[in-house]
Design an enzyme around this catalytic site. Structure first.
Site, PDB file in Angstrom:
ATOM      1  N   ARG A  85       0.847  -1.181   0.000  1.00 56.23           N
ATOM      2  CA  ARG A  85       0.000   0.000   0.000  1.00 56.23           C
ATOM      3  C   ARG A  85       0.890   1.241   0.000  1.00 56.23           C
ATOM      4  O   ARG A  85       1.989   1.232   0.545  1.00 56.23           O
ATOM      5  CB  ARG A  85      -0.901   0.016   1.234  1.00 56.23           C
ATOM      6  CG  ARG A  85      -2.055  -0.988   1.164  1.00 56.23           C
ATOM      7  CD  ARG A  85      -3.000  -0.865   2.347  1.00 56.23           C
ATOM      8  NE  ARG A  85      -2.344  -1.125   3.599  1.00 56.23           N
ATOM      9  CZ  ARG A  85      -1.925  -0.208   4.454  1.00 56.23           C
ATOM     10  NH1 ARG A  85      -2.152   1.082   4.214  1.00 56.23           N
ATOM     11  NH2 ARG A  85      -1.323  -0.530   5.570  1.00 56.23           N
ATOM     12  N   TYR A 130      -1.435  -3.452  -6.799  1.00 50.38           N
ATOM     13  CA  TYR A 130      -1.171  -4.267  -5.618  1.00 50.38           C
ATOM     14  C   TYR A 130      -2.231  -4.157  -4.524  1.00 50.38           C
ATOM     15  O   TYR A 130      -2.618  -3.052  -4.124  1.00 50.38           O
ATOM     16  CB  TYR A 130       0.186  -3.907  -5.007  1.00 50.38           C
ATOM     17  CG  TYR A 130       0.796  -5.043  -4.234  1.00 50.38           C
ATOM     18  CD1 TYR A 130       1.578  -5.997  -4.881  1.00 50.38           C
ATOM     19  CD2 TYR A 130       0.560  -5.204  -2.877  1.00 50.38           C
ATOM     20  CE1 TYR A 130       2.113  -7.063  -4.190  1.00 50.38           C
ATOM     21  CE2 TYR A 130       1.101  -6.274  -2.175  1.00 50.38           C
ATOM     22  CZ  TYR A 130       1.884  -7.196  -2.836  1.00 50.38           C
ATOM     23  OH  TYR A 130       2.417  -8.262  -2.148  1.00 50.38           O
ATOM     24  N   LYS A 154      -9.579  -2.321   1.984  1.00 45.71           N
ATOM     25  CA  LYS A 154      -9.215  -1.168   2.814  1.00 45.71           C
ATOM     26  C   LYS A 154      -9.995   0.088   2.381  1.00 45.71           C
ATOM     27  O   LYS A 154     -10.425   0.874   3.215  1.00 45.71           O
ATOM     28  CB  LYS A 154      -7.712  -0.910   2.721  1.00 45.71           C
ATOM     29  CG  LYS A 154      -6.851  -2.100   3.151  1.00 45.71           C
ATOM     30  CD  LYS A 154      -7.107  -2.537   4.567  1.00 45.71           C
ATOM     31  CE  LYS A 154      -6.055  -3.525   5.054  1.00 45.71           C
ATOM     32  NZ  LYS A 154      -6.339  -3.990   6.437  1.00 45.71           N
ATOM     33  N   HIS A 207     -10.849  -2.122  12.045  1.00 44.03           N
ATOM     34  CA  HIS A 207      -9.743  -2.947  11.569  1.00 44.03           C
ATOM     35  C   HIS A 207      -9.494  -4.047  12.598  1.00 44.03           C
ATOM     36  O   HIS A 207      -8.528  -3.991  13.365  1.00 44.03           O
ATOM     37  CB  HIS A 207      -8.512  -2.033  11.404  1.00 44.03           C
ATOM     38  CG  HIS A 207      -7.362  -2.666  10.718  1.00 44.03           C
ATOM     39  ND1 HIS A 207      -6.071  -2.227  10.867  1.00 44.03           N
ATOM     40  CD2 HIS A 207      -7.296  -3.693   9.847  1.00 44.03           C
ATOM     41  CE1 HIS A 207      -5.261  -2.961  10.127  1.00 44.03           C
ATOM     42  NE2 HIS A 207      -5.970  -3.863   9.507  1.00 44.03           N
ATOM     43  N   SER A 231       0.093  -3.443  12.174  1.00 42.36           N
ATOM     44  CA  SER A 231       0.743  -4.487  11.381  1.00 42.36           C
ATOM     45  C   SER A 231       1.915  -5.090  12.163  1.00 42.36           C
ATOM     46  O   SER A 231       2.432  -4.481  13.104  1.00 42.36           O
ATOM     47  CB  SER A 231       1.227  -3.913  10.055  1.00 42.36           C
ATOM     48  OG  SER A 231       2.108  -2.846  10.300  1.00 42.36           O
ATOM     49  N   CYS A 264       1.907  -7.612  14.229  1.00 39.04           N
ATOM     50  CA  CYS A 264       1.610  -8.139  15.566  1.00 39.04           C
ATOM     51  C   CYS A 264       0.993  -9.532  15.500  1.00 39.04           C
ATOM     52  O   CYS A 264       0.677 -10.122  16.523  1.00 39.04           O
ATOM     53  CB  CYS A 264       0.685  -7.197  16.323  1.00 39.04           C
ATOM     54  SG  CYS A 264       1.480  -5.661  16.822  1.00 39.04           S
ATOM     55  N   ASP A 281      -9.421  -9.520   9.499  1.00 41.19           N
ATOM     56  CA  ASP A 281      -8.960  -8.165   9.201  1.00 41.19           C
ATOM     57  C   ASP A 281      -9.976  -7.057   9.485  1.00 41.19           C
ATOM     58  O   ASP A 281      -9.592  -6.004   9.966  1.00 41.19           O
ATOM     59  CB  ASP A 281      -8.515  -8.083   7.732  1.00 41.19           C
ATOM     60  CG  ASP A 281      -7.614  -6.884   7.451  1.00 41.19           C
ATOM     61  OD1 ASP A 281      -6.793  -6.553   8.318  1.00 41.19           O
ATOM     62  OD2 ASP A 281      -7.731  -6.279   6.372  1.00 41.19           O
ATOM     63  N   ARG A 309       2.215 -12.037  -0.474  1.00 40.67           N
ATOM     64  CA  ARG A 309       0.858 -12.289   0.011  1.00 40.67           C
ATOM     65  C   ARG A 309       0.252 -13.584  -0.519  1.00 40.67           C
ATOM     66  O   ARG A 309       0.628 -14.070  -1.578  1.00 40.67           O
ATOM     67  CB  ARG A 309      -0.052 -11.133  -0.445  1.00 40.67           C
ATOM     68  CG  ARG A 309       0.305  -9.787   0.130  1.00 40.67           C
ATOM     69  CD  ARG A 309      -0.259  -9.633   1.525  1.00 40.67           C
ATOM     70  NE  ARG A 309       0.235  -8.454   2.216  1.00 40.67           N
ATOM     71  CZ  ARG A 309      -0.407  -7.886   3.221  1.00 40.67           C
ATOM     72  NH1 ARG A 309      -1.560  -8.365   3.637  1.00 40.67           N
ATOM     73  NH2 ARG A 309       0.112  -6.844   3.827  1.00 40.67           N
TER      74      ARG A 309
END
Ligand code: TSX
Ligand code: MN
Length: 595
Positions: free
Chosen positions: A70, A211, A220, A240, A262, A264, A287, A379
């Site tokens: 992103r 992407y 998102k 989120h 991110s 974690c 997510d 991914r």
């Protein structure tokens, strides 16, 4: 164009987009398996898809090396005033931004097909679901949308002649001149990438990237940024958060929604299998959570997505066996390494490294190489339904009742394994001040503390100060039926740099304590930062953690917390007059408790 469109807004918009982007052809998607296979054939012929011998119906793609994640610096919340976007978002005046982007969109689909993708976030026709239509010139986006959302001609039927939807315009920004040979991953250079949101008119315009979150606009862009702004207006929540169901040995169910920045391990927690005997865990989402107040006054959550778009490196049978079992077939891999026997590989996968592979850039790779084989943000795209522990109720129209909210971050010191908020307002304070140390996966120096309120910093579609107020307002609405709020840190280290907590399956011990708190079975200890488990209440049987380490893990040092106050004050100051009074009060009370 392959079909007639009955919906007036949609047919007008398709015509407008086609007049501007000038594709060679227009194709309206129906979400069928035949259509998926047709796209795959196109991508195989084009050379961008690589069929994996080891995994049925699975393909590897390699992106342009400059189009791997992103692009937050090129992401805009374009509201009529800058103040509506707030201090955490990039802003450009909508009139100006549209002028710039129209210039880029002009003729941008020449030599390509324009795909029209009707999709639903949330199961088709559910009261909380939202319909979007993505226009794109990327067949890679089409197949990913097939997995991540519900793409179907039933969406068009539901739209009928005058139904509403969220228009999501996307172009990779790489028109082809007559006879020009295409590249494997066409996209625009970084300075031409724009990921734009117009929340006042529920509109998304994305240009220049193929992407993930830049291009799969249901995720998102729609389900978080646009949805969060709609949720504020309409009195619900778009967060989120992962959603999971924990079932006790007695069969009692608890539903947990958790927000982490991110790196974690959110996907790992979403599919975690408890190490404590008799407890079961099922995944509802990894997510995004959309939540509404139900008829009984409680908050109910659904996962608006249909797939998992997860980070591959670090995923293994050790860290996330349920994800590994999800990835056996029908998967799209992007920027993973390709092994000589026709499988994917990434750093952190179980077993030995391959002796030879083709890396994410298409070059030969061996363990001696100085570079990584898979990009750190490589991914997988996989149907959520393939997860072995997907909850039987994950597509229930009314969602699941949330008992527990968890916030967290990655902190090597200061923050104990778990603490509970004293009140809803205090819980909102914990969410609003959530912070995480940067890892190698972030840009810049490793170990810097970054505030990421509610893990929503990159995803809130309006002023974050107003978002905090929305959390306070929702608390007022649900009153004593509000979920309890906790804060966790799986990442505290000892003085000699070792992780104090085993994490992963053993996190179930922390979740179990939360459930006992909900049931009023565990009495907490008060501290300056909130409520802590009594030593005997945290079930650490059989994990061999020493008493000293346990003390270190749960230590709350007021001096260390006092040292955090200036950073919290600075963080809050950015919101100016939009910072809710009730959060200022929380900060003052916190300071008082610290003495
Ligand atoms: O995902 C993680 N979780 C949540 C799991 C349900 N990770 C991976 C983070 C990177 C995305 C974790 N890493 C967790 C965790 O709870 N904890 C840690 C830190 C850690 C790493 C390894 C060990 C212990 C803790 N154990 C050994 O090295 C043997
Ligand atoms: Mn996410």
């Amino acid at each position: 164009m392959n079909i007639d469109i009955k919906n007036k807004k949609l047919s007008d918009w398709i015509k407008e987009a086609a007049d501007m982007c000038r594709p060679d052809d227009i194709y309206v998607c129906n979400g069928s398996a035949e259509e998926y296979n047709l796209m795959i054939k196109k991508l195989l012929d084009h050379g961008s898809a690589i069929q994996l011998k080891k995994r049925p119906n699975s393909y590897l793609f390699r992106s342009d090396p400059g189009d791997v994640a992103r692009v937050e610096d090129h992401t805009y919340i374009s509201t009529s005033s800058k103040d509506e976007a707030g201090p955490t978002n990039n802003w450009i005046d909508p009139v100006q931004l549209k002028e710039t982007m129209k210039g880029l969109y002009n003729g941008c689909m020449k030599g390509r097909t324009m795909y029209v993708i009707p999709f639903s976030m949330g199961p088709i026709g559910f009261p909380i679901s939202k319909i979007g239509v993505e226009i794109t010139d990327s067949p890679y986006v089409v197949i990913n949308m097939h997995i991540m959302t519900r793409v179907s001609d039933r969406v068009l039927e539901l739209l009928s002649t005058d139904g509403d939807f969220i228009p999501c315009l996307h172009s990779i920004g790489a028109p082809l001149a007559e006879g020009q040979k295409d590249v494997l991953w066409p996209c625009a250079p970084i300075e031409k990438k724009y990921i734009s949101h117009f929340p006042e008119e529920n509109l998304i315009w994305s240009y220049g990237s193929g992407y993930g979150g830049n291009a799969l606009l249901g995720k998102k862009c729609l389900a978080l940024r646009i949805a969060s702004a709609m949720a504020k207006r309409e009195g619900w929540m778009a967060e989120h958060m992962l959603i999971l169901r924990l079932t006790s040995p007695e069969g009692k169910r608890y539903h947990i929604a958790a927000a982490f920045p991110s790196a974690c391990g959110k996907t790992n927690l979403a599919m975690m299998q408890p190490s404590i005997p008799g407890w079961r865990c099922e995944c509802i989402g990894d997510d995004i959570a959309w939540m509404k107040v139900g008829a009984d006054g409680r908050l109910y959550a659904i996962n608006p997505e249909a797939g998992l778009f997860g980070v591959a490196p670090g995923t293994s049978y050790d860290t996330n066996p349920m994800a590994m079992d999800t990835l056996k077939e029908n998967v799209i891999f992007t920027n993973c390494a390709l092994t000589d026997d026709g499988d994917v590989w990434w750093e952190g996968m179980d077993g030995d490294e391959p002796l030879h592979a083709i890396d994410w850039k298409g070059n030969d790779w061996t363990p001696e190489s100085k570079t990584v084989a898979a990009h750190p943000n490589a991914r997988f795209t996989a149907p959520a339904s393939q997860c072995p522990v997907i909850c039987g109720d994950w597509e229930k129209p009314e969602g699941v009742p949330v008992d527990i909210f968890i916030f967290g971050g990655r902190r090597s010191s200061v923050v104990p394994l778990v603490h509970e908020a004293i009140s809803w307002d205090h819980g909102v304070f914990l969410g609003a001040t959530a912070a995480s140390e940067t890892t190698a996966a972030n840009i810049g120096a490793v170990g810097n503390l970054r505030r990421d309120p509610f893990a929503m910093k990159p995803f809130c579609g309006y002023n974050m100060g107003d978002y905090f107020q929305h959390w306070l307002d929702m608390g007022d609405r649900v009153g004593d039926k509000a979920p309890r709020i906790f804060y966790v840190n799986w990442f505290r280290k000892s003085d000699d740099g070792k992780f104090l907590w085993p994490g992963f399956s053993d996190n179930s011990r922390v979740l179990k304590w939360m459930c006992e708190r909900v049931d009023g079975k565990a009495v907490a200890r008060e501290s300056a930062i909130g409520l802590l488990p009594k030593e005997e209440d945290l079930d650490v049987q059989g994990i061999g953690i020493s008493g000293d380490d346990m003390k270190e893990l749960m230590k709350v040092d007021p001096a260390e917390w006092k040292a955090e106050i200036p950073d919290i004050e600075q963080h809050f100051a950015a919101f100016g007059s939009r910072l809710p009074e009730r959060l200022k009060k929380q900060l003052e009370e916190f300071k008082k408790r610290l003495g």
